[in-house]
Design an enzyme around this catalytic site. Sequence first.
Site, PDB file in Angstrom:
ATOM      1  N   GLU A 117      51.652 -23.779  49.412  1.00 51.14           N
ATOM      2  CA  GLU A 117      52.331 -24.331  50.609  1.00 51.14           C
ATOM      3  C   GLU A 117      53.555 -25.123  50.163  1.00 51.14           C
ATOM      4  O   GLU A 117      53.785 -26.251  50.601  1.00 51.14           O
ATOM      5  CB  GLU A 117      51.371 -25.238  51.385  1.00 51.14           C
ATOM      6  CG  GLU A 117      50.072 -24.543  51.786  1.00 51.14           C
ATOM      7  CD  GLU A 117      49.157 -25.416  52.649  1.00 51.14           C
ATOM      8  OE1 GLU A 117      48.948 -26.581  52.289  1.00 51.14           O
ATOM      9  OE2 GLU A 117      48.687 -24.926  53.690  1.00 51.14           O
ATOM     10  N   CYS A 125      45.422 -29.161  60.353  1.00 53.78           N
ATOM     11  CA  CYS A 125      46.361 -30.273  60.274  1.00 53.78           C
ATOM     12  C   CYS A 125      47.473 -30.160  61.320  1.00 53.78           C
ATOM     13  O   CYS A 125      47.920 -31.166  61.871  1.00 53.78           O
ATOM     14  CB  CYS A 125      46.981 -30.347  58.880  1.00 53.78           C
ATOM     15  SG  CYS A 125      47.600 -28.779  58.262  1.00 53.78           S
TER      16      CYS A 125
END
Lengths: 624, 624
Positions: free
Chosen positions: A297, A381
Site C-alpha cells: 500500500e 479503515c
Amino acid sequence: MTIVVDTSKSPHARLTPVSLEAVRLQDKFWLPRLEKLRNITIPSQYELLESTGRLFNFRRVAGKARGDFKGLVFNDSDVYKWVEAASFLLAGGFDKSLYDLVGKVVDEIALAQDEDGYVNTFFSLERKNQRWTNLRDMHELYCAGHLIQAAIALFRATGNSRLLEVATRFADHIVKTFGPGGRLGVPGHPEVEMALIELYRETGNKSYLDVAKIFIDNRGKGIIGGSQYHIDHKPFRELSEIVGHAVRALYLNCGAADLYMETGDLELWNALNRLWDNMVNRKMYVTGGLGSRHDGEAFGFDYELPNVQAYSETCAAIASFMWNWRMFLASGEAKYVDIMELTLYNAILAGISLNGKEYFYVNPLADRGKHRRQAWFECACCPPNIARLLAGLPGYFYAVSKNEVWINFYCESTAEIELKNRSIKIIQRTGYPWEGDVTITLHTDGEQDFIVKLRIPGWSNGASVSLNGAELETDIRPGTYLEINRTWKTGDTIKISLPMPVRKLVCNPNVYENLGRIALMRGPIVYCFEAVDNPGFDVWDLIIPGESILETEYRPDLLDGVVIIKGTGYVMDSKWSEESLYNELESKGEKPRKVDFTAIPYYAWCNRKPGPMTVWARTVPFGT
Amino acid sequence: MTIVVDTSKSPHARLTPVSLEAVRLQDKFWLPRLEKLRNITIPSQYELLESTGRLFNFRRVAGKARGDFKGLVFNDSDVYKWVEAASFLLAGGFDKSLYDLVGKVVDEIALAQDEDGYVNTFFSLERKNQRWTNLRDMHELYCAGHLIQAAIALFRATGNSRLLEVATRFADHIVKTFGPGGRLGVPGHPEVEMALIELYRETGNKSYLDVAKIFIDNRGKGIIGGSQYHIDHKPFRELSEIVGHAVRALYLNCGAADLYMETGDLELWNALNRLWDNMVNRKMYVTGGLGSRHDGEAFGFDYELPNVQAYSETCAAIASFMWNWRMFLASGEAKYVDIMELTLYNAILAGISLNGKEYFYVNPLADRGKHRRQAWFECACCPPNIARLLAGLPGYFYAVSKNEVWINFYCESTAEIELKNRSIKIIQRTGYPWEGDVTITLHTDGEQDFIVKLRIPGWSNGASVSLNGAELETDIRPGTYLEINRTWKTGDTIKISLPMPVRKLVCNPNVYENLGRIALMRGPIVYCFEAVDNPGFDVWDLIIPGESILETEYRPDLLDGVVIIKGTGYVMDSKWSEESLYNELESKGEKPRKVDFTAIPYYAWCNRKPGPMTVWARTVPFGT
C-alpha cells in the site's frame, strides 16, 4: 474541530481554524452529502460495527459477552473513527438520537478500559501479557491515537467528557510507558503522534507533546526494524523522498507538522517540505490520489503512477488532506489548500458511493468495470475515515489569525466568525464547484478593521474580484490568497469570478503511461470517461485531438447533479481475440470513426452499470 | 545435456533431445557469444565466486579457512550454476585448463559435504542444528537442486563422477529425510524437483522421482504457509492462473513437466497447460519476459505489464525457456519452441552485455537511461544462470523420436545425429537470425527412411520450403512443424525461406499502457529505440504512424553486427519543467516535426551511452 491550533498558544502556527460549528452549509453539493452521511452512512456503519463484531470485542473485554476476539487487531480503530465522525455531525447539528447512540458506544469503550488505563480489545484479557510487545505490527498505538481523536471530537462537540477521561487515562499510561525514562517506542503505524499533540492542545498537559516528539525522534534508529515500509529507514529530519506505506507516511507527516507548530523545529519543517515537493511533483495522481502500489500500500518510485494498477487508497487521500491542512495552518501558503481541494473533490470523494453506503478502498484511474465499491471491508479503515473527513468538512472552510479572515473553500453557506472578540458573519452565495462565481457578503458588528484573505485556486486563470461593485485592480495570481485590507461594514460585498473552462491536462513526460494522453478538468473537478455514458465504443479506445472543442452542460438529473463535458473524438475500434496478447498491426484501409463522447466527474464513476473507465484519454498532437 | 528424456525410458515424453556435443556451431551470432562465454564470462565469474567469498564458504566448512559465512544463504547455488555452465562448455569443446579449474571447484564442494551427505555451507558447522528447519525461506533444497544439476552436467560432459557421487549422497539424504515415511517437506524455492527427476533419469534410482513427486504433491496444503508467493496457495493440479514469484513458479513448472513425462499424470499436464495459456496470453512481455512486479519478483494480474517498472527478471526468462523445452519434449508442439525462441533472442539475451561480463537482473521495456547492467549482484542468481543457459544452447537445436528428426532452431552449424543406430549429419547454412533463408543438407549412412520435422516459426508468414530444388506444395502454417517423410540420402537439400519483413506489433487492448503503441519485430528479434541512435529527439516522444514504411540494414560494425530498422516518424517535443507533474495542454500552433529514427535489437540496448529507451513507440491510427 479536527484540530485546534490556537496561534496564541501554538507559537509556530500561522493560523487558527474556524470551528465547524461556526459554518452552516446551504449548498446543493455538500449539504445533501452531509445529510446523507447523517441519515444513511453513520447509521449503516453503526450496524456494521455491530454485525462484524467490532462492538462485541469491547463488550467481551467488559465481561458482557463471551467468545473470541473478532476480526483484525486494529478493529477498535473503526469504532473510534465512527465516534469521531458522529461527533463532528453533532457539532454541525445536535441530534438527540445520534447523541444517545454515541453515548452507548462510549459506554462500551469505557467499560473495556483496564485499570491501568490501557484500552485495546485485542490485547486485553488473554493477551494482556503481550501488550506493547510488537509495536511494529500490532497497531496498539494506532488505535490509541484514534481513541484520543474521537474523545477530543466528542468533548469539543458536546462537552461530554466521558471518552476524554478514558483517553487521557490511556494517554497517561502511554506517557508512563514510552515517555522520558520509559521504553524506546516507535509506532509501526503512525497516528498517535498527531492525536497526542491535539490532546496536549486540549488539556495543556505537555507530557503528551513530549511523548509525541519522542515517537517521531525515535524513528530511523532501527528500533522497529528500519524498513522503508514503516518509514523507519532514516531519522525523520533526514527524509527527502516520500516512501513506504502511504497512510503511515502521511499520518506521520501530520504528527510532524503538528510538532513543528508547537516547537518551531525548522529541521522538521524543511523535511516536511522536501517530502511535500517530492510527493506533489513526482508521486501524486492527477486526482490527488497517493500511493501507487498495491504491494505494501505504498508510494512507488518517482513517476511510477500506473492507472489500472493504481492503489490510491482512500485513506491515503484523506491523510494527505489532513497533512496539507496542517501545512497550511503552519504557513498560510495557498499551495497546500490547492492540494486539499484537488484531493477532496476527486481522490477522496470517489471513495464513497452516491448512495452513501458503499466504499472504495482502492481507486484506480482506469478500469475494465471489475472494480466496484463495497459495503464494507475486512480491513475497514476507509469507510469510517471518509465519514469523519466529510463530517468535519465545514471546519476547513475558514481560518483566522489575529487580524485576518482566510476564506479557503467556496460553498454556499453562512459562517459566524469571531475575530478580536467581535463577530463577523460571512455569507457565501455560489454554485461552486459547478460555477466559479462567488458572492461574499459580510455582516460586521459595526465597523471593523481586518484583512480578508481570499483563496485564488491554483487552477483558476483569469480570475477577477470586485468589492462593492468595483473591480479590484490588483494582480490576481492563481495559487495565492488575495488580500483585502480595509475597514469592513455590514453589506460589504466581494464578488469573485473564477473562470471554469474545461482544461486539458498533460502529464510530465517521465510518466510513460500517460505520454500521448490528456485528462479533462474543470474547476477543481477531474473528469473521466465511463462506458455507461459512451455506448457504441470502448472508452479506452477514445482519441481526443488536442484542438477539439469541448462543451459543458449541467445535468441535475444525473449522478445527483453534475456538470458533464461533451465533445467529439474518434476511435479505431479494437478487434481482438481475448486469447492473444500481441498481434500484427493490420491495415485494411479502415479509417478512424468519429464519436461523440461524454465525460463525468471522476468522483461519480462506478455508481451505475459496470464498464470500462479511464481518466486519461489518448490524444494526437495538434495539426495531425 | 541439460535434460535427457529418453522416450524409450520416459514413457510420456514425445521427444528425446539431441545432445549439445552433437552440434558444432559455425555461425556469426551464437558462436562468438559462446566463445566469449568461455574466454570472458566463465573466467570472470570464477574470479567473482572467489572474491565474493562464495568459494571461501566451502573452504570454511572443509576447515581450510576461518571466518564467518559470507553473503546470502543461497550463495552456494551460484557456484553450482557456474560448474554446470562450465560443464556444458566442456561438452561443447574439451579444454584442459577449464576442466582443471572445474575440478578444483568440485574438490572444494566435495570437501564441504557432511558425513551424512548434507551439503550447504550456510547450514554446516555452527548452524548444523538448524538444517531443514525453515524450508520456506532458507533455500537448502534449492541449492541441492543446483548441486545435482551441476553434477549431472559434469558427469555427462566429461565422465567425471566426483560431483555426481556428492550429489547422489545428498539426494539420498534428502530421500531419507523427506521421502515416503519422512517429514513433510515443501521447497520454498522450487528447483530440486526437476533436478531429482533428472538424477532419476541418470541413475535409474526411482526414489529420486518419488521424492520429487512428494514435493510437488505437498504444495497447497499450508505446510509452508499457503502463500501465492510460494505457489503454495493451492494444490498444483488445481492451478489455473500463474502467480507468485516468477522464477519459483516457472522452476516448479519445469519439475511438474518432468514429472508428467515420467508418470503421464494428465492432471499435471492439464494444469501446466492452463498455466501456460494464462502466462502467454495474459502475463508475458512482448520480449518473452515474465514477472511484472518488483515486489515479490512476481507475476502480476492479467494484463499487468508495466514497461518502465517491468521486473522481467533474467532468471524468469531462463526458467520459461527451460519449462517450454520440457513442454515441447512432452508434446512435440511447436508453440512451446516459439516461446523459447522469442525468449532466447530477447528477454534472455538482454540479460548479458555484449562484452560478456555485465548483467541485467531486471529488464525494463522502457527506461530513462538509469538502468545499467552490473558486473555482479549481491543476489547473483542471474549471471551464472545465463551462463549455463547459453553454454547449453546447442543442446536445444534438435530433438528426435523413434523415426523423426526435429529441427527446432536455425543456425549455421553441423550436427551428427543418431537415429535407429545410424548416423545422420545435418548441415545448416544460414544467416539466421538476420536472414530467413536456411539451406539444410543431409549426409546419411546410405539410404534412410525417416521423417524430418522442420520448425516453421509462429512469426513467419509466407514461408516456403523446397526439397532438392522442388518447391513443396504443402500447406505451410506458421507455428507448426512441417513434416517431410521420405527415404533420405546424402546430399538431399532442404531450403527454407522465412520472409523477415519488419512487423508492427500491437498489444491486447486490455494492456492500458500499450494502447496506441506499436513495437517492431523482425524475425525472432524484438526492437527498441535507444537515445544513442536517435539524437535530436527523445525516443519516448517518438510517434510512428501505422502506415510508415520501414527499412532495414545490416550493420556489421554496430553492436557486434545487427540489422537495424530505420524509418521516419514525428515528435511533439516535450517542454517541461522537471518540477511539475501536470500542466495544461497549450497550443501555440506548433506542428509535430518529422524525424528519422533508428531501432536496434532490444537485446543489444544499454551497451553504449546511457539514455532513454523504449520498446513500444506511440502510433496514430492509419489515415490520420
